[in-house]
Motif scaffolding. Structure first.
Motif, PDB file in Angstrom:
ATOM      1  N   GLN A 103       0.836  -1.205   0.000  1.00 28.37           N
ATOM      2  CA  GLN A 103       0.000   0.000   0.000  1.00 28.37           C
ATOM      3  C   GLN A 103       0.880   1.268   0.000  1.00 28.37           C
ATOM      4  OE1 GLN A 103      -2.535   0.397   3.490  1.00 28.37           O
ATOM      5  NE2 GLN A 103      -4.271   0.844   2.140  1.00 28.37           N
ATOM      6  N   GLN A 104       1.959   1.250   0.757  1.00 28.84           N
ATOM      7  CA  GLN A 104       2.884   2.386   0.800  1.00 28.84           C
ATOM      8  C   GLN A 104       3.550   2.624  -0.547  1.00 28.84           C
ATOM      9  OE1 GLN A 104       5.536   1.465   4.028  1.00 28.84           O
ATOM     10  NE2 GLN A 104       3.970   1.862   5.588  1.00 28.84           N
ATOM     11  N   ASN A 106       1.941   2.324  -3.315  1.00 29.24           N
ATOM     12  CA  ASN A 106       0.828   2.666  -4.204  1.00 29.24           C
ATOM     13  C   ASN A 106       0.496   1.560  -5.208  1.00 29.24           C
ATOM     14  OD1 ASN A 106       0.251   5.216  -3.074  1.00 29.24           O
ATOM     15  ND2 ASN A 106       2.069   6.029  -4.113  1.00 29.24           N
ATOM     16  N   LYS A 108      -1.933  -1.184  -6.518  1.00 29.17           N
ATOM     17  CA  LYS A 108      -3.355  -1.503  -6.450  1.00 29.17           C
ATOM     18  C   LYS A 108      -3.510  -2.959  -6.025  1.00 29.17           C
ATOM     19  CE  LYS A 108      -4.510   1.740 -10.090  1.00 29.17           C
ATOM     20  NZ  LYS A 108      -5.027   1.925 -11.431  1.00 29.17           N
TER      21      LYS A 108
END
Length: 158
Positions: A103-104, A106, A108
């Motif tokens: 998630q860090q 970015n 998906k």
């Protein structure tokens, strides 16, 4: 190589479920008077790994010469599994950390699963999967119940 997206499978990948499905298989067989040894349970789990519920129940029918319809076995197995999911479903160790790391960056992320509606919604609620994947979760009802190894669920998630 830079990854743009990750599609996670649910059972056995992000949710520790081997014990749940093993217990469900065992309950279906015990109801029919078949009691497996530990070694036989291990062997059966190895044979059924990665298969959809219909394929698993067909395997049980053929291997143990069961006279029940596959649909009956599927229904029973789903009921047992749902109970066990509610009691003991848990995320695999390290998933939350891996998810946070992705998630860090970015990346998906989505979830694609062979699970039927009952199992999927039970797990989704029990483990608050919406917090991880939002609306990017798909189960086999999204693809006319085409179970793995058919790639339909992964293509749909993509």
């Amino acid at each position: 190589m830079k990854y743009k997206a990750i599609i996670f499978d649910m059972d056995g990948t992000i949710v520790d479920t081997e014990h749940i499905w093993s217990d469900a298989n065992n309950m279906v067989l015990q109801k029919r008077g078949i009691n497996l040894s530990y070694e036989e349970r291990v062997w059966l789990s190895q044979q059924l790994a990665g298969r959809g519920i219909a394929d698993c129940c067909n395997f049980l029918r053929d291997t143990y010469h069961l006279t029940d319809e596959t649909s009956t076995l599927m229904q029973e197995k789903s009921i047992y599994a749902k109970q066990r999911y509610e009691e003991s479903a848990r995320l695999v160790e390290g998933f939350q950390e891996f998810f946070s790391s992705a998630q860090q960056r970015n990346i998906k992320m989505g979830l694609a699963t062979n699970a039927d509606d009952i199992t999927f919604h039970t797990t989704r609620k029990k483990l608050a999967l919406d917090a991880f994947f939002g609306n990017h979760m798909y189960n086999i009802s999204c693809v006319d119940n085409k179970y793995k190894p058919d790639p339909a669920i992964y293509l749909h998630a993509s």
